[in-house]
Design a protein around this motif. Structure first.
Motif, PDB file in Angstrom:
ATOM      1  N   SER A  13       0.816  -1.199   0.000  1.00 23.10           N
ATOM      2  CA  SER A  13       0.000   0.000   0.000  1.00 23.10           C
ATOM      3  C   SER A  13       0.857   1.260   0.000  1.00 23.10           C
ATOM      4  CB  SER A  13      -0.923  -0.004   1.209  1.00 23.10           C
ATOM      5  OG  SER A  13      -0.194  -0.331   2.355  1.00 23.10           O
ATOM      6  N   ALA A  32      -3.377   5.477  -1.199  1.00 24.04           N
ATOM      7  CA  ALA A  32      -4.479   4.519  -1.308  1.00 24.04           C
ATOM      8  C   ALA A  32      -4.716   4.032  -2.740  1.00 24.04           C
ATOM      9  CB  ALA A  32      -5.773   5.089  -0.720  1.00 24.04           C
ATOM     10  N   CYS A  57      -9.020   7.846   2.138  1.00 24.79           N
ATOM     11  CA  CYS A  57      -8.760   6.404   2.264  1.00 24.79           C
ATOM     12  C   CYS A  57      -7.293   6.180   2.622  1.00 24.79           C
ATOM     13  CB  CYS A  57      -9.101   5.706   0.949  1.00 24.79           C
ATOM     14  SG  CYS A  57     -10.847   5.880   0.538  1.00 24.79           S
ATOM     15  N   ASP A  95      -6.129  11.154  -1.409  1.00 25.70           N
ATOM     16  CA  ASP A  95      -6.137   9.930  -2.208  1.00 25.70           C
ATOM     17  C   ASP A  95      -5.682  10.234  -3.636  1.00 25.70           C
ATOM     18  OD1 ASP A  95      -7.202   8.438  -0.095  1.00 25.70           O
ATOM     19  OD2 ASP A  95      -9.239   9.094  -0.602  1.00 25.70           O
ATOM     20  N   CYS A 104     -13.516   3.836  -1.278  1.00 23.00           N
ATOM     21  CA  CYS A 104     -12.080   3.604  -1.470  1.00 23.00           C
ATOM     22  C   CYS A 104     -11.756   2.853  -2.747  1.00 23.00           C
ATOM     23  CB  CYS A 104     -11.505   2.882  -0.253  1.00 23.00           C
ATOM     24  SG  CYS A 104     -11.519   3.930   1.221  1.00 23.00           S
TER      25      CYS A 104
END
Ligand code: HEM
Length: 260
Positions: free
Chosen positions: A5, A13, A57, A87, A256
């Motif tokens: 991630s 994200a 997110c 994001d 998300c």
């Protein structure tokens, strides 16, 4: 969810974005075996219900990592995580392939990849301690079992793994990353590496370096966690700042899995 991630483009994200008609090949590819997306979606939905379009997110992922660390650390572990990440809108499988270390990497390759993310050799050793929690798909390491190399893998451990992961294991077959204390974020990983009882060649390869070996010996006997834990937390905080988008560089997604 694992380090991917943060590693690919940064803490934005992008890993959560699902395939769509405009982006059929995002980072989130089954080849990486990532899981736990439903937990992030549930957290996002709960936050959106109270406070719409304020918490990104990317922040939720960083907070989830912080909370998982607290819950899995015996006795708990609280550390600060700043908020304010936005994001991203880009997510590419090709980028992920180039930027994520595969479990077949040797020490030189691991060092080089971490250095390219401004992470030192010491941080590589320290962050690898995260492989004391979680579950791994058999497919991520069965190439090490059939046949297994007794120099790289303890034979008792190899035989136990062969029983859990037979050649024809189902694709979703999981084993614990750390067979001794599977649900504790502790220094057991380092003992496992030194005993040749780790799943990936990349984990094993840390023991081939004398400096890494000396550090891991110190960590493995650090049961009060005064050496490893502060360094792990500092490295996690650094990861959480990696290429963060702020202000108009990104957006706050509604959900998300998709860009707004
Ligand atoms: C050093 C290079 C690294 C390599 C080559 C690597 C590779 C992998 C692979 C192949 C998996 C298993 C995926 C699966 O089969 O489900 C995994 C799982 C995992 N990794 Fe790493 N990883 C590395 C570094 C890290 C770092 C730095 C962290 C965190 C700070 C981390 C945390 C985890 C966790 C928590 C899991 C378990 C995920 C789950 O339970 O679903 N890894 N890693």
């Amino acid at each position: 969810m694992h380090v991917s991630s943060k590693f690919t483009v940064g803490c934005d994200a992008s890993v959560l974005l699902k395939a769509s008609t405009t982006n059929p090949s995002p980072e989130n590819n089954p080849i990486f075996n990532l899981r736990g997306f439903e937990l992030i979606d549930a957290a996002k939905a709960a936050v959106e219900a109270i406070c719409p379009r304020v918490v990104s997110c990317a922040d939720i992922l960083a907070f989830a990592a912080r909370d998982a660390i607290h819950l899995l650390t015996p006795g708990g572990c609280i550390y600060d995580v700043p908020s304010g990440r936005c994001d991203g809108t880009v997510s590419s499988f090709q980028e992920a392939l180039v930027n994520l270390p595969p479990p077949t990497f040797n020490l030189t390759q691991l060092k080089r990849m971490f250095e390219s993310k401004n992470l030192s050799f010491d941080e590589l050793i320290t962050l690898s301690g995260a492989h004391s929690i979680g579950q791994v798909h058999c497919s991520s390491f069965t190439s090490r079992l059939y046949p297994y190399n007794p120099t790289h893998l303890d034979s008792g451990f190899a035989h136990a793994l062969q029983r859990e992961c037979p050649k024809n294991a189902a694709v979703d077959c999981l084993v614990p990353q750390d067979h001794v204390t599977p649900d504790a974020l502790d220094v057991q990983y380092y003992t496992n590496v030194l005993n040749n009882q780790v799943l990936f060649f990349s984990d094993y390869s840390l023991s081939t370096d004398p400096v890494a070996k000396a550090t891991m010996q110190l960590y493995s006997t650090d049961f009060r966690n005064v050496r490893w834990r502060p360094k792990f937390i500092a490295a996690m905080q650094k990861l959480g700042q990696f290429k963060v988008l702020t202000g108009t560089q990104g957006q706050i997604r509604k959900t998300c899995a998709a860009v707004n």
